[in-house]
Scaffold this motif. Structure first.
Motif, PDB file in Angstrom:
ATOM      1  N   ILE A 129      98.836 129.711  18.234  1.00 41.55           N
ATOM      2  CA  ILE A 129      99.853 128.687  18.481  1.00 41.55           C
ATOM      3  C   ILE A 129     101.196 129.326  18.832  1.00 41.55           C
ATOM      4  CG2 ILE A 129     101.218 126.863  17.380  1.00 41.55           C
ATOM      5  CD1 ILE A 129      98.704 126.151  15.757  1.00 41.55           C
ATOM      6  N   GLN A 130     101.576 130.349  18.071  1.00 45.81           N
ATOM      7  CA  GLN A 130     102.852 131.008  18.354  1.00 45.81           C
ATOM      8  C   GLN A 130     102.807 131.715  19.709  1.00 45.81           C
ATOM      9  OE1 GLN A 130     105.245 131.985  14.443  1.00 45.81           O
ATOM     10  NE2 GLN A 130     103.517 133.368  14.598  1.00 45.81           N
ATOM     11  N   GLY A 131     101.682 132.373  19.997  1.00 47.89           N
ATOM     12  CA  GLY A 131     101.549 133.019  21.302  1.00 47.89           C
ATOM     13  C   GLY A 131     101.590 132.018  22.434  1.00 47.89           C
ATOM     14  N   GLY A 132     100.985 130.840  22.224  1.00 49.32           N
ATOM     15  CA  GLY A 132     101.014 129.790  23.231  1.00 49.32           C
ATOM     16  C   GLY A 132     102.413 129.273  23.487  1.00 49.32           C
ATOM     17  N   VAL A 139     109.601 130.598  25.471  1.00 46.22           N
ATOM     18  CA  VAL A 139     110.566 130.756  24.384  1.00 46.22           C
ATOM     19  C   VAL A 139     110.476 132.189  23.863  1.00 46.22           C
ATOM     20  CG1 VAL A 139     111.294 129.922  22.113  1.00 46.22           C
ATOM     21  CG2 VAL A 139     110.281 128.340  23.763  1.00 46.22           C
ATOM     22  N   PRO A 140     111.591 132.852  23.633  1.00 50.79           N
ATOM     23  CA  PRO A 140     111.542 134.244  23.158  1.00 50.79           C
ATOM     24  C   PRO A 140     110.761 134.375  21.850  1.00 50.79           C
ATOM     25  CG  PRO A 140     113.758 133.673  23.856  1.00 50.79           C
ATOM     26  CD  PRO A 140     112.976 132.400  23.872  1.00 50.79           C
ATOM     27  N   PRO A 141     110.000 135.455  21.695  1.00 50.53           N
ATOM     28  CA  PRO A 141     109.219 135.655  20.466  1.00 50.53           C
ATOM     29  C   PRO A 141     110.066 135.619  19.203  1.00 50.53           C
ATOM     30  CG  PRO A 141     108.557 137.226  22.147  1.00 50.53           C
ATOM     31  CD  PRO A 141     109.759 136.519  22.685  1.00 50.53           C
ATOM     32  N   PHE A 142     111.280 136.127  19.290  1.00 46.52           N
ATOM     33  CA  PHE A 142     112.159 136.119  18.119  1.00 46.52           C
ATOM     34  C   PHE A 142     112.387 134.696  17.624  1.00 46.52           C
ATOM     35  CE2 PHE A 142     116.299 135.803  16.114  1.00 46.52           C
ATOM     36  CZ  PHE A 142     116.317 136.887  15.249  1.00 46.52           C
ATOM     37  N   VAL A 143     112.634 133.780  18.539  1.00 48.66           N
ATOM     38  CA  VAL A 143     112.930 132.395  18.176  1.00 48.66           C
ATOM     39  C   VAL A 143     111.675 131.695  17.631  1.00 48.66           C
ATOM     40  CG1 VAL A 143     113.698 130.154  19.035  1.00 48.66           C
ATOM     41  CG2 VAL A 143     114.793 132.250  19.858  1.00 48.66           C
ATOM     42  N   VAL A 144     110.564 131.867  18.344  1.00 49.71           N
ATOM     43  CA  VAL A 144     109.317 131.201  17.928  1.00 49.71           C
ATOM     44  C   VAL A 144     108.890 131.663  16.548  1.00 49.71           C
ATOM     45  CG1 VAL A 144     106.856 130.971  18.415  1.00 49.71           C
ATOM     46  CG2 VAL A 144     108.516 130.791  20.274  1.00 49.71           C
ATOM     47  N   THR A 145     108.879 132.960  16.323  1.00 52.59           N
ATOM     48  CA  THR A 145     108.382 133.468  15.043  1.00 52.59           C
ATOM     49  C   THR A 145     109.385 133.271  13.915  1.00 52.59           C
ATOM     50  OG1 THR A 145     109.140 135.721  15.578  1.00 52.59           O
ATOM     51  CG2 THR A 145     106.887 135.132  16.181  1.00 52.59           C
ATOM     52  N   LEU A 146     110.665 133.208  14.245  1.00 56.46           N
ATOM     53  CA  LEU A 146     111.660 132.871  13.227  1.00 56.46           C
ATOM     54  C   LEU A 146     111.435 131.438  12.755  1.00 56.46           C
ATOM     55  CD1 LEU A 146     114.150 133.745  11.629  1.00 56.46           C
ATOM     56  CD2 LEU A 146     115.566 132.899  13.509  1.00 56.46           C
ATOM     57  N   VAL A 227      98.801 138.418  32.021  1.00 58.62           N
ATOM     58  CA  VAL A 227      99.801 138.776  31.020  1.00 58.62           C
ATOM     59  C   VAL A 227      99.853 137.758  29.889  1.00 58.62           C
ATOM     60  CG1 VAL A 227     102.274 139.130  30.617  1.00 58.62           C
ATOM     61  CG2 VAL A 227     101.188 140.092  32.653  1.00 58.62           C
ATOM     62  N   ASP A 228      99.826 136.471  30.237  1.00 58.86           N
ATOM     63  CA  ASP A 228      99.913 135.431  29.214  1.00 58.86           C
ATOM     64  C   ASP A 228      98.749 135.524  28.227  1.00 58.86           C
ATOM     65  OD1 ASP A 228     102.199 134.579  30.367  1.00 58.86           O
ATOM     66  OD2 ASP A 228     101.397 132.718  31.205  1.00 58.86           O
ATOM     67  N   ARG A 229      97.562 135.798  28.739  1.00 59.82           N
ATOM     68  CA  ARG A 229      96.400 135.933  27.857  1.00 59.82           C
ATOM     69  C   ARG A 229      96.542 137.124  26.917  1.00 59.82           C
ATOM     70  NH1 ARG A 229      90.850 134.537  31.260  1.00 59.82           N
ATOM     71  NH2 ARG A 229      91.413 132.389  31.811  1.00 59.82           N
ATOM     72  N   VAL A 230      97.061 138.206  27.438  1.00 60.02           N
ATOM     73  CA  VAL A 230      97.271 139.392  26.600  1.00 60.02           C
ATOM     74  C   VAL A 230      98.269 139.084  25.495  1.00 60.02           C
ATOM     75  CG1 VAL A 230      98.153 141.761  26.560  1.00 60.02           C
ATOM     76  CG2 VAL A 230      96.680 141.006  28.442  1.00 60.02           C
ATOM     77  N   LEU A 231      99.344 138.386  25.834  1.00 59.91           N
ATOM     78  CA  LEU A 231     100.361 138.061  24.838  1.00 59.91           C
ATOM     79  C   LEU A 231      99.816 137.137  23.757  1.00 59.91           C
ATOM     80  CD1 LEU A 231     103.513 137.560  27.104  1.00 59.91           C
ATOM     81  CD2 LEU A 231     102.949 139.513  25.655  1.00 59.91           C
ATOM     82  N   VAL A 232      99.078 136.123  24.153  1.00 57.08           N
ATOM     83  CA  VAL A 232      98.470 135.239  23.151  1.00 57.08           C
ATOM     84  C   VAL A 232      97.512 136.026  22.269  1.00 57.08           C
ATOM     85  CG1 VAL A 232      96.934 133.269  22.800  1.00 57.08           C
ATOM     86  CG2 VAL A 232      98.726 133.153  24.541  1.00 57.08           C
ATOM     87  N   ALA A 233      96.760 136.932  22.870  1.00 53.62           N
ATOM     88  CA  ALA A 233      95.774 137.711  22.119  1.00 53.62           C
ATOM     89  C   ALA A 233      96.428 138.584  21.053  1.00 53.62           C
ATOM     90  CB  ALA A 233      94.947 138.573  23.074  1.00 53.62           C
ATOM     91  N   VAL A 234      97.563 139.216  21.380  1.00 51.22           N
ATOM     92  CA  VAL A 234      98.177 140.104  20.397  1.00 51.22           C
ATOM     93  C   VAL A 234      98.749 139.317  19.216  1.00 51.22           C
ATOM     94  CG1 VAL A 234      98.666 141.904  22.094  1.00 51.22           C
ATOM     95  CG2 VAL A 234     100.419 140.187  21.609  1.00 51.22           C
ATOM     96  N   TYR A 235      99.228 138.104  19.463  1.00 50.23           N
ATOM     97  CA  TYR A 235      99.714 137.285  18.337  1.00 50.23           C
ATOM     98  C   TYR A 235      98.551 136.747  17.511  1.00 50.23           C
ATOM     99  CZ  TYR A 235     104.459 137.682  19.990  1.00 50.23           C
ATOM    100  OH  TYR A 235     105.689 138.189  20.352  1.00 50.23           O
TER     101      TYR A 235
END
Length: 337
Positions: A129-132, A139-146, A227-235
């Motif tokens: 969900i966060q990766g999505g 949205v920047p990862p910092f904001v989403v995960t915060l 790229v988007d798939r890779v980013l979702v995968a790492v989260y």
């Protein structure tokens, strides 16, 4: 133009050596200092205790390595660990009722295997969900995960009513307190997970894609990498390890608590960065993260043995993190120069 232009001389660069072995040398130096200042430090009991302590944050740090290699960050790992641990406890006990009892007869749950599956499933889904949100909404990862940090902590409090859920079966507790020979089970889990992550990053296509995205996301996209798939995968990966670490922690403490994981964000990120993974992406390794986690574990244990206050420990870890990032920038400047 001379004939030697562009030919490697074979000389060993001090900068390269520092980048590769600096954290390991610092770890050995730290162990030597604590061994000289406290004779209990190098005992088998204490060393296994250090290894057991770093196994929880170390598991999350393995997942965080994937995230930071893509130039991302996840500030929600501590809160997500607490939420996954509470879910595991509910499944194991079969109730959301709070109890301070350590007995196992208050309710009939679904067993340790279902609890483990629930914890890693919740963690993986939360990561997806966060990766999505990061990839779809930009949205920047910092904001989403915060935001995730607050959301997951709130879910934990809602699920448990703010109290602990305690008293698991002996089979479940074995994953946190059991031994295989003299080696604690959490340490075995951590080592196995580290080897698996090393293989994935070093020898698989996905691992190469992670490095490519962190090095230059736009160039990776133009080369055909999703790229988007890779980013979702790492989260998803870091979420999975939050769930696994949550299960092991609950099993070790024989309790899941709403306050679990507070401050883990600093410890985990410190382990990854001190281990040589660049916050700017594209550079790092699992081996470095293991060394970084060990370094922090040794530092905290050594300070405790020497009766240094917990407040000073937090200051020390924070200063080391700042120094590690500054050192990384300095090395990059020297290398490019």
């Amino acid at each position: 133009m001379t004939m030697t232009t562009g030919v490697r001389t074979g000389r060993i660069s001090p900068i390269r050596l520092l980048k590769q072995f600096g954290p390991l040398l610092f770890l050995f130096a730290l162990m030597l200092v604590f061994a000289l200042t406290n004779e209990a430090f190098l005992t088998q009991l204490n060393l296994f205790n250090v290894a057991r302590q770093i196994s929880i944050t170390g598991l999350i740090a393995l997942g965080m390595t994937f995230v930071i290699l893509t130039a991302g960050i996840d500030l929600s790992v501590g809160a997500l660990l607490a939420f996954c641990g509470m879910v595991a406890a509910v499944v194991a006990k079969g109730t959301t009722a709070n109890t301070l009892s350590l007995g196992t007869t208050e309710a009939s749950g679904w067993g340790w295997s279902a609890a483990l599956f629930a914890a890693v499933l919740v963690g993986t889904v939360a990561g997806a969900i966060q990766g999505g949100l990061i990839t779809l909404l930009k949205v920047p990862p910092f904001v989403v995960t915060l935001g995730g940090l607050t959301v997951f902590r709130g879910f934990t409090l809602m699920l448990s009513g703010g109290g602990p859920i305690s008293g698991f079966s002996a089979e479940m507790r074995w994953f946190g307190t059991g031994l295989v020979g003299p080696v604690p089970v959490p340490v075995i889990i951590f080592v196995f997970a580290a080897l698996l992550c090393h293989i994935v990053l070093r020898y698989t296509r996905f691992g190469r894609e992670v490095y490519a995205v962190g090095g230059n996301a736009e160039a990776a996209r133009l080369s055909g990498i999703r790229v988007d798939r890779v980013l979702v995968a790492v989260y998803m990966i870091v979420g999975f390890f939050c769930g696994l670490a949550a299960f092991v922690l609950a099993a070790r403490l024989n309790s899941a608590e709403a306050v679990a994981g507070i401050g883990y964000e600093l410890t985990v990120i410190s382990a990854v960065v001190i281990g040589g993974t660049s916050l700017f992406g594209g550079i790092g390794s699992i081996g470095g993260t293991v060394v970084g986690a060990a370094l922090i574990g040794v530092l905290v244990n050594g300070l405790q043995l020497n009766n240094v206050s917990s407040y000073t420990q937090q200051v020390t870890i924070g200063l080391i993190l700042i120094a590690a990032v500054a050192f990384d920038r300095w090395l990059k400047t020297r290398s490019s120069g």
